[in-house]
Design a protein around this motif. Structure first.
Motif, PDB file in Angstrom:
ATOM      1  N   ASP A 118     -35.274  -2.031 -13.500  1.00 29.92           N
ATOM      2  CA  ASP A 118     -36.725  -1.995 -13.358  1.00 29.92           C
ATOM      3  C   ASP A 118     -37.182  -3.199 -12.543  1.00 29.92           C
ATOM      4  O   ASP A 118     -36.381  -4.021 -12.120  1.00 29.92           O
ATOM      5  CB  ASP A 118     -37.424  -1.959 -14.725  1.00 29.92           C
ATOM      6  N   ARG A 119     -38.475  -3.281 -12.315  1.00 38.76           N
ATOM      7  CA  ARG A 119     -38.980  -4.347 -11.449  1.00 38.76           C
ATOM      8  C   ARG A 119     -38.760  -5.730 -12.040  1.00 38.76           C
ATOM      9  O   ARG A 119     -38.475  -6.686 -11.320  1.00 38.76           O
ATOM     10  CB  ARG A 119     -40.480  -4.134 -11.209  1.00 38.76           C
ATOM     11  N   ASP A 160     -42.884   1.687 -11.783  1.00 39.24           N
ATOM     12  CA  ASP A 160     -41.884   0.962 -12.564  1.00 39.24           C
ATOM     13  C   ASP A 160     -41.115   1.925 -13.437  1.00 39.24           C
ATOM     14  O   ASP A 160     -41.370   3.113 -13.461  1.00 39.24           O
ATOM     15  CB  ASP A 160     -42.557  -0.137 -13.390  1.00 39.24           C
TER      16      ASP A 160
END
Lengths: 135, 567
Positions: B271-272, B530
């Protein structure tokens, strides 16, 4: 930014697993029975609109779940200007192109650039912590 | 029976490589997603199963290669301060990556891209642009793989192993593990490599401390550089060398964002937040690299000479062997064997990741676009696997058939070429304003300018004699523009400036007349997607390695319902 071309049909991306099985649906999404045949006939907005791609990119249905747009604010926070420091420090070549003062026998040219690495870690970690709390 | 030093070194080296090859095979089962799928995204981008630590190892593993650990000390040994450019370049990559990697990660996961050529195609609405970006990426990556193999070859030369077969064997083993496990193999091996590298760096620092510290090393190096006839080498940069250093930093940093393999490593993150944490920690690698670079000076002070050198006759020898020779001279045999294994894996991992990304470029932007648009995901994955194999052995062929010295120059050319896709791929992340035709024309102009400048750059010996007539260096003297100075500028950066100038001017003209403006197929929200977005394309939907479970109707569906509800 409201996009007028969003009134399009939702074409679910064909999933390789589901040979013939219907894709899991979310409330409000189209089921395959409702999938329209052929391409939607709205004119594409050439300047900044979304053009139908016949390929695999999933199209957004009209009533998609609300995405957390707060994240957009996170990425634009002014604190990110701090990154000028770790980006700028190694670029000031004439400033650090010298031998003295030395640390542990290592000339200034070398330990300055290593110190920049530490500064970069500190700044980015700080940024991450500060922007994290919004989520 | 007492083994000679040499035998111990080789023995430890072979044993470690063997263990890591087995680990590479086991990687197919590692962090396996529930359900085996046969498409490109799973094989080519190991999927969002890669969390914090693995992403860091993989990112570091693909960006800090054996070329870095062997070539950088070789540069500092040979020319001193200029060779240190790799460190500031690595440092400024991290904040830039912090700012922009999340955007490319999000848009790629939102739209199902595994390459930046696909992003360019959709951002500007031009398949041709995507094609050119892909071609440039492939052409630039192959020599980069070759130089990893150069480092590996230098290692084998130091070990005293004759012939080309060890290189091919090592490459073959790595290729099989990647073929089987996809991106998971290099990811797992990156962890092993970093463990070894920590050992190597700590040992080296200890040795330096025990030998009188860095002060002595630098003083002796300074004395040696004073004796050489060339004014450009030395402990710090000459006044004329500062601009060249600066442009080399900027140009190299930009090229990292253009090379496809960095993106492959980024896309495999979960994920980010993982990306942000990892880019924040990336400068640690720069510190390790700084220590390795300073080892080049230590090598001077210890009197280590490259293999094949003969200073009395003025023969420099193969500078790439400095690092292995240093380990051979300073470490006990078993520790040297560990160091060699670390370098070998540090060469093979980025080679694997680069081959994967080059193969993805081919499959998505050439095969699927132009040859077989209706290819099934399974077919795509197969094409990608075989292309990756072809790319690796093609790079090996390039190395073995062409003089090794030339392959390093090829990498300089590759860096100058790949940087020309920056307007499309990097600025495209920020704004879709550029016009697609302007981008293509600018890219071609930049490519042509780079080729021209590098072709006309000879390599001069210390006394000013021409050693290599063409492709001898990567800095273009400003005096060629009529300026009265000895400063040089990195050729790739000059070509990029030309590229940008053309793109901006042409875009203004074409937009003024509204001629053929392409449509942006991405949406602004895509750049913030995201992991918990239900519409996100799961790039782990794709194959990594050969299937071990039945698929289709018999497939186990153990998908977690939260956080991704859409499957």
């Amino acid at each position: 930014m409201a996009n007028p071309s969003y009134g399009r049909a939702f074409v679910p991306r064909p999933r390789p697993l589901e040979h013939g099985a219907p894709p899991t649906t979310r409330p409000g999404a189209y089921t395959p029975a409702q999938r329209p045949t052929g391409r939607p006939d709205a004119r594409p907005d050439r300047r900044h609109g979304i053009v139908e791609s016949p390929r695999r990119t999933p199209q957004r249905p009209p009533q998609r779940p609300a995405r957390r747009v707060r994240r957009r604010d996170d990425d634009r926070r002014a604190v990110h200007w701090l990154l000028i420091i770790p980006i700028g420090m190694p670029l000031l070549v004439p400033l650090y192109n010298r031998i003295d003062p030395k640390i542990a026998g290592i000339p200034f040219f070398y330990w300055y650039q290593m110190a920049t690495a530490l500064v970069a870690i500190v700044v980015m970690t700080f940024l991450y912590q500060v922007t994290k709390d919004r989520d | 029976m007492k083994l000679s030093n040499h035998q111990v070194e080789v023995g430890v080296f072979v044993v470690l490589l063997g263990i890591m090859t087995l680990a590479g095979f086991a990687a197919a089962r590692w962090r396996r997603p529930a359900g085996s799928i046969h498409n490109l995204e799973e094989w080519g981008v190991g999927g969002r199963a890669f969390g914090n630590w693995v992403t860091w190892f993989l990112l570091g593993g693909s960006m800090y290669s054996a070329y870095t650990f062997v070539a950088v000390p070789a540069y500092t040994y040979g020319i001193g301060a200029v060779g240190f450019f790799a460190i500031p370049f690595a440092i400024i990559c991290a904040p830039i990556a912090y700012l922009f990697s999340c955007r490319i990660w999000s848009v790629s996961h939102a739209r199902g891209y595994v390459t930046n050529a696909e992003f360019a195609r959709d951002r500007y609405g031009s398949r041709t642009l995507g094609l050119f970006v892909a071609l440039t990426g492939i052409v630039a990556t192959v020599p980069y793989i070759s130089v990893q193999l150069v480092s590996l070859q230098a290692l084998f030369k130091t070990l005293g192993v004759q012939g080309d077969w060890p290189l091919l064997v090592a490459l073959g083993l790595m290729s099989i593990t990647t073929f089987r496990s996809g991106l998971r193999a290099p990811a797992l091996l990156s962890i092993a490599k970093d463990v070894l590298l920590v050992w190597v760096v700590l040992s080296a620092v200890l040795v330096v401390a025990m030998s009188g510290g860095w002060g002595a090393a630098f003083d002796l190096s300074a004395a040696r550089f004073k004796l050489t006839p060339s004014p450009a080498d030395g402990l710090i940069l000459g006044a004329d060398g500062q601009l060249g250093y600066l442009t080399l930093i900027i140009g190299s940093a930009l090229s990292i964002f253009a090379y496809p393999h960095a993106l492959t490593a980024i896309l495999a993150a979960k994920d980010r937040a993982t990306i942000k944490r990892n880019t924040a920690a990336l400068p640690i690698y720069a510190l390790a690299l700084a220590l390795m670079a300073m080892l080049g000076f230590f090598a001077i002070s210890e009197g280590v000479v490259p293999l094949g050198s003969n200073f009395a006759k003025g023969v420099t020898g193969d500078l790439n062997t400095i690092t292995p020779e240093l380990f051979h001279a300073l470490f006990p045999a078993w520790s040297a064997g560990i160091a060699y294994a670390a370098i070998a894996v540090a060469a093979l991992i980025p080679a694997a990741v680069m081959a994967i990304s080059a193969a993805n470029l081919f499959t998505r932007s050439i095969y699927r676009e132009y040859i077989r648009p209706n290819a099934s995901p399974r077919e795509e994955a197969n094409v990608s696997r075989w292309t990756s194999l072809l790319v690796k052995f093609g790079a090996a062929a390039l190395l073995l058939l062409i003089n090794p010295g030339f392959s390093t120059e090829l990498q300089l050319l590759a860096g100058a070429l790949v940087v020309q896709i920056i307007p499309a791929v990097f600025i495209g992340l920020i704004s879709p304003w550029f016009h697609r035709w302007a981008l293509i024309v600018g890219m071609l102009a930049g490519l042509g300018a780079s080729l021209y400048m590098l072709y006309n750059t000879p390599q001069l010996s210390a006394t000013g004699k021409v050693v290599v007539a063409h492709f001898g260096g990567s800095n273009w003297p400003l005096s060629k523009f009529g300026l009265d100075t000895h400063s040089t500028v990195y050729a790739g950066l000059l070509a990029l400036v030309l590229n940008f100038a053309i793109v901006i001017v042409l875009t203004m003209v074409l937009r003024l007349f509204s001629l053929g403006v392409g449509a942006d197929r991405t949406h602004p929200d895509d750049y913030y997607a995201d992991a918990d977005d239900p519409l996100l394309e799961r790039l782990d939907d794709l194959l990594d390695g050969l299937p071990r479970q039945p698929h289709g109707a018999h497939e186990r569906h153990e998908e977690p319902v939260a956080p991704h509800g859409y499957r």
